[in-house]
Design an enzyme around this catalytic site. Structure first.
Site, PDB file in Angstrom:
ATOM      1  N   GLY A  14       2.881 -12.185   0.615  1.00 29.68           N
ATOM      2  CA  GLY A  14       4.185 -11.718   1.060  1.00 29.68           C
ATOM      3  C   GLY A  14       4.633 -12.389   2.344  1.00 29.68           C
ATOM      4  N   TYR A 158       3.303   5.917  -0.718  1.00 28.72           N
ATOM      5  CA  TYR A 158       3.064   4.810   0.212  1.00 28.72           C
ATOM      6  C   TYR A 158       1.904   5.137   1.143  1.00 28.72           C
ATOM      7  CZ  TYR A 158       3.688   1.755   4.254  1.00 28.72           C
ATOM      8  OH  TYR A 158       3.469   0.866   5.283  1.00 28.72           O
ATOM      9  N   LYS A 162      -1.824   3.306   1.632  1.00 29.15           N
ATOM     10  CA  LYS A 162      -2.304   2.718   2.878  1.00 29.15           C
ATOM     11  C   LYS A 162      -3.592   3.390   3.356  1.00 29.15           C
ATOM     12  CE  LYS A 162       0.766  -0.492   3.483  1.00 29.15           C
ATOM     13  NZ  LYS A 162       0.411  -1.929   3.537  1.00 29.15           N
TER      14      LYS A 162
END
Length: 246
Positions: A14, A158, A162
């Site tokens: 990314g 999310y 993580k």
């Protein structure tokens, strides 16, 4: 002891834009060959490659869709091998960030967050370790989030992805030692969301103890520290301005 980055090779996922781009250019400035991974941002990736090459290092762009993690990881390392590139640094930076409480999170949102944010780093780490084949030393850095340490509500899928990445970092630091060092960075408010959904600076003033947001350069400094320090593994470097500390 400080380890030189000159002539090492880093794959940064990314990394066509935003924090990933800053990491690539910071590594290139140190003399590290850099591989710019992207999904759809081909034009931006090629621009990042050109800027890295301006530092006098070899650089290339490579595309893979991390929403299909195992296939993408295998494809990436196969293509790199065919091009004579064998990274000894892997930085798992690619991530997607979406809000959603328990009742707001559907299966599609859950699956995509877990795939890109956790499953992809897992299989990328696997392929990275395999191609080193216990004959070379290497480094992995996972870009986590302070939420993965504190787990506040509101971005449930999310945050859980993580938190899983934090656990993966700790686990692999033990499993891959001593040949591969594995560390993480837990950023806070570094860049505003792409969709502009919040008043970024106002939120920083209200919720961050230092009352300001950070910058990608802060993350670059953290990456360089972790890569250049040869007695650090299994650490999670929080770069959040104090957000999530209490």
């Amino acid at each position: 002891m400080t380890r030189s980055l000159k002539n090492r090779t880093a794959l940064v996922t990314g990394s066509a834009v935003r924090i990933g781009r800053a990491i690539v250019l910071g590594l290139a400035e140190r003399g590290c060959r850099v591989i710019v991974h992207y999904n759809r941002s081909r034009e931006e990736a090629e621009q990042t490659v050109a800027e890295a090459q301006a530092h006098g290092v070899e650089s290339l762009a490579i595309s893979a869709d991390l929403s299909d993690p195992a296939k993408a990881a295998t494809q990436l390392f196969r293509e790199l091998s065919e091009q004579g590139m064998s990274p000894d640094i892997l930085i798992n930076n690619a991530s997607i960030f979406a809000a959603g409480t328990l009742t707001e999170t559907d299966e599609a949102l859950w699956d995509r967050q877990q795939a890109v944010n956790l499953k992809a780093p897992f299989f990328l780490c696997r392929e990275f370790a395999r191609q080193l084949d216990n004959s070379k030393t290497g480094d992995i850095i996972n870009l986590c989030d302070w939420r993965g340490l504190k787990t506040p509500p509101g971005h449930d899928a999310y945050t859980l992805s993580k938190a899983g990445l934090v656990a993966l970092t700790n686990m692999l630091a033990q499993e891959l030692a001593p040949m591969i060092r594995v560390n993480g960075i837990a950023p806070g408010a570094i860049l505003p969301p792409v969709d502009g959904s919040i008043d970024f600076e106002q939120r920083a003033r209200e919720f961050i103890p230092l009352q300001k947001s950070g910058s990608p350069d802060e993350i670059v400094h953290g990456v360089l520290y972790l890569l250049e320090s040869d007695f650090v593994t299994g650490e999670m470097l929080r770069i959040s301005g104090g957000e999530g500390v209490v």
